[in-house]
Design a protein around this motif. Structure first.
Motif, mmCIF file in Angstrom:
data_model
loop_
_atom_site.group_PDB
_atom_site.id
_atom_site.type_symbol
_atom_site.label_atom_id
_atom_site.label_comp_id
_atom_site.label_asym_id
_atom_site.label_seq_id
_atom_site.Cartn_x
_atom_site.Cartn_y
_atom_site.Cartn_z
ATOM 1 N N LEU A 88 1.131 5.423 0.089
ATOM 2 C CA LEU A 88 0.373 6.535 0.634
ATOM 3 C C LEU A 88 0.975 7.845 0.146
ATOM 4 C CD1 LEU A 88 0.334 5.361 4.387
ATOM 5 C CD2 LEU A 88 -1.295 4.744 2.585
ATOM 6 N N VAL A 141 0.865 -1.183 0.000
ATOM 7 C CA VAL A 141 0.000 0.000 0.000
ATOM 8 C C VAL A 141 0.901 1.233 0.000
ATOM 9 C CG1 VAL A 141 -1.664 1.366 1.313
ATOM 10 C CG2 VAL A 141 -1.970 -1.097 1.099
ATOM 11 N N LEU A 169 7.447 -0.930 7.096
ATOM 12 C CA LEU A 169 7.187 0.464 6.735
ATOM 13 C C LEU A 169 8.408 1.048 6.046
ATOM 14 C CD1 LEU A 169 5.534 3.101 6.837
ATOM 15 C CD2 LEU A 169 6.532 3.525 9.100
ATOM 16 N N PRO A 212 -1.851 -4.672 4.271
ATOM 17 C CA PRO A 212 -0.640 -4.808 3.451
ATOM 18 C C PRO A 212 0.475 -5.565 4.163
ATOM 19 C CG PRO A 212 -0.733 -2.642 4.433
ATOM 20 C CD PRO A 212 -2.026 -3.309 4.787
ATOM 21 N N ILE A 250 4.057 -1.073 3.736
ATOM 22 C CA ILE A 250 3.491 0.265 3.556
ATOM 23 C C ILE A 250 4.602 1.178 3.060
ATOM 24 C CG2 ILE A 250 2.412 2.236 4.698
ATOM 25 C CD1 ILE A 250 1.311 0.254 6.779
ATOM 26 N N HIS A 251 4.372 1.793 1.908
ATOM 27 C CA HIS A 251 5.336 2.717 1.308
ATOM 28 C C HIS A 251 4.757 4.118 1.472
ATOM 29 C CE1 HIS A 251 8.037 3.702 -2.441
ATOM 30 N NE2 HIS A 251 7.993 4.716 -1.595
ATOM 31 N N ALA A 252 5.273 4.875 2.450
ATOM 32 C CA ALA A 252 4.754 6.196 2.791
ATOM 33 C C ALA A 252 5.579 7.272 2.103
ATOM 34 C CB ALA A 252 4.775 6.393 4.301
ATOM 35 N N ILE A 267 -6.293 1.477 5.110
ATOM 36 C CA ILE A 267 -5.046 0.704 5.191
ATOM 37 C C ILE A 267 -5.295 -0.592 5.965
ATOM 38 C CG2 ILE A 267 -2.651 0.687 5.957
ATOM 39 C CD1 ILE A 267 -2.737 3.772 5.817
ATOM 40 N N GLY A 316 1.403 5.946 8.086
ATOM 41 C CA GLY A 316 1.945 4.611 7.864
ATOM 42 C C GLY A 316 2.470 3.981 9.136
#
Length: 442
Positions: free
Chosen positions: A13, A11, A167, A137, A140-142, A132, A151
């Motif tokens: 963001l 996911v 993360l 996920p 998480i790619h913030a 989320i 995230g």
């Protein structure tokens, strides 16, 4: 690509509407192309959720609602409405109030003072958090600083529920050196505290330049140097490309300078317009998000007073996959930005776009880009905000453009590593390392 049913879920963001953010779009599409199950969450301002495909990645823009009003405006408005203070005095009164707020809440809460100084940040949590959690996920790619906290809290909730998640924070800029996005004394200290609070939750950090990677490691006492994923363009144009010169009504032999990007005062476009009277016959194309914006109109008005209005052309953006090909018919790519901390530390997107368009680059003497241009020989450097020195640099390039373009044709030239394909492979390896997935095993 692997079977989507076995792909690990990513996911992404971002705190914008996605369409104007080339880095985010490229990251989502290339990760999905590599076999990851990617959903990109961004912000909708229409009041309704929007969905589309960055084939094969999925995009969902979530409605943000009204959010939290900025604090401090009520006092100024009341003072002005009551006639107690003129507008300038009201602004000055607001500033002592805001500085007092910052000092008090930081003394009470430390970095957590952002909860009082910038409570609107909770809007992102309220909107993004449940989605989320529903997507569950693996990674998480913030993107950027606002999504870091969102995230981090999502990762905390998942881990508390017994579901492992990693993360990755993608730091697009150096926040301590950023120009505040709102005119108040709370914005920067609030966001700095927010960022510092949540950086320790990131399992890895990536960023956009070597210089910024070093700054982030020092600022946040990171255990390892952030990996660098340049915001370089893809090498294959996406779809038919418009003709820049045709849009400007120019012949092939007309000298054409081009600037592509945000049209704001600190980008130095005023310097370029002021220099045009000394560059006889030279035209300027501004490739900007809104050719009718107030600042572009201001630049046109200045050009009119200087007698060069007919040599300034404003045209809209093209899709990010077409930018380099679109710019390639110009003669010089311009980066006339002012000195500002974040301008000193990065090779910005347009630098790579100009390079892939094989354009000589005229750049102000901001540290990283000036050093790169001097090293590669792909352009000239001038003193920021100095129209006369800008004229000198442009004349040097126009006198012998082949000298500068030849850099791009060298077998050992810079372009091979300045491609999104190379950066996408680096990003994929970071994903695999974080999730302990071997290449080809997804």
């Amino acid at each position: 690509m692997t079977n989507p049913s076995t792909a690990r879920r990513v996911v992404m963001l971002v705190d914008n509407g996605v369409e104007g953010d080339s880095r985010v779009q490229k990251a989502a599409r290339s990760a999905a192309d590599a076999g990851w199950d990617v959903t990109l969450l961004g912000c909708s301002t229409t009041g309704a959720e929007q969905k589309w495909l960055l084939d094969p990645a999925r995009v969902r823009l979530l409605p943000m609602g009204g959010g939290q009003p900025a604090q401090g405006r009520g006092l100024r408005a009341r003072l002005v409405e009551r006639g107690g203070l003129p507008l300038r005095a009201a602004r000055l009164a607001r500033r002592p109030v805001e500085h007092a707020q910052v000092r008090f809440w930081r003394r009470v809460h430390g970095d957590g003072a952002w909860r009082r100084l910038e409570p609107g940040l909770w809007t992102y949590e309220r909107v993004f958090g449940p989605v989320i959690d529903e997507l569950a996920p693996d990674l998480i790619h913030a993107h950027d600083f606002r999504m870091l906290g969102v995230g981090a809290r999502a990762a905390q909730r998942a881990r508390a529920a017994g579901r492992p998640v990693k993360l990755l924070w993608d730091a697009h800029e150096f926040l301590p050196g950023a120009k505040p996005r709102r005119d108040n004394a709370r914005w920067l200290p609030a966001h700095l505290g927010y960022e510092r609070e949540y950086v320790p939750y990131a399992d890895a950090v990536v960023t956009v330049s070597d210089t910024l990677a070093e700054l982030l490691r020092t600022e946040h006492h990171l255990a390892e140097l952030p990996a660098v994923v340049l915001n370089a363009p893809a090498t294959t144009p996406a779809g038919p490309v418009p003709d820049l010169r045709a849009l400007c009504g120019l012949e092939k032999t007309t000298p054409l300078l081009v600037y592509a990007g945000s049209a704001t005062v600190q980008r130095g476009l005023g310097t370029v317009v002021e220099a045009l009277p000394l560059l006889t016959g030279v035209h300027l194309a501004l490739v900007v998000g809104d050719p009718a914006s107030a600042y572009v109109r201001q630049l046109r008005a200045t050009a009119g007073r200087l007698g060069v209005a007919d040599r300034v052309h404003a045209v809209p953006y093209v899709p990010h996959g077409q930018v380099s090909a679109f710019l390639a018919t110009a003669d010089v790519g311009l980066i006339p930005i002012h000195h500002w901390p974040n301008h000193e530390i990065a090779l910005i997107t347009k630098f790579f776009e100009y390079s892939h368009a094989h354009l000589p680059i005229v750049v102000s003497d901001v540290k990283t880009m000036a050093e790169t241009v001097r090293t590669t020989g792909q352009g000239e450097v001038f003193r920021a905000q100095d129209p006369a020195d800008f004229v000198r640099a442009v004349r040097a390039v126009l006198a012998n453009p082949h000298r500068y373009r030849a850099v791009y044709d060298k077998p050992d030239g810079p372009l091979a590593g300045w491609t999104w394909e190379a950066q996408a492979a680096r990003l994929d390896s970071i994903y695999r390392r974080l999730l302990s997935v071997e290449a080809g095993a997804r």
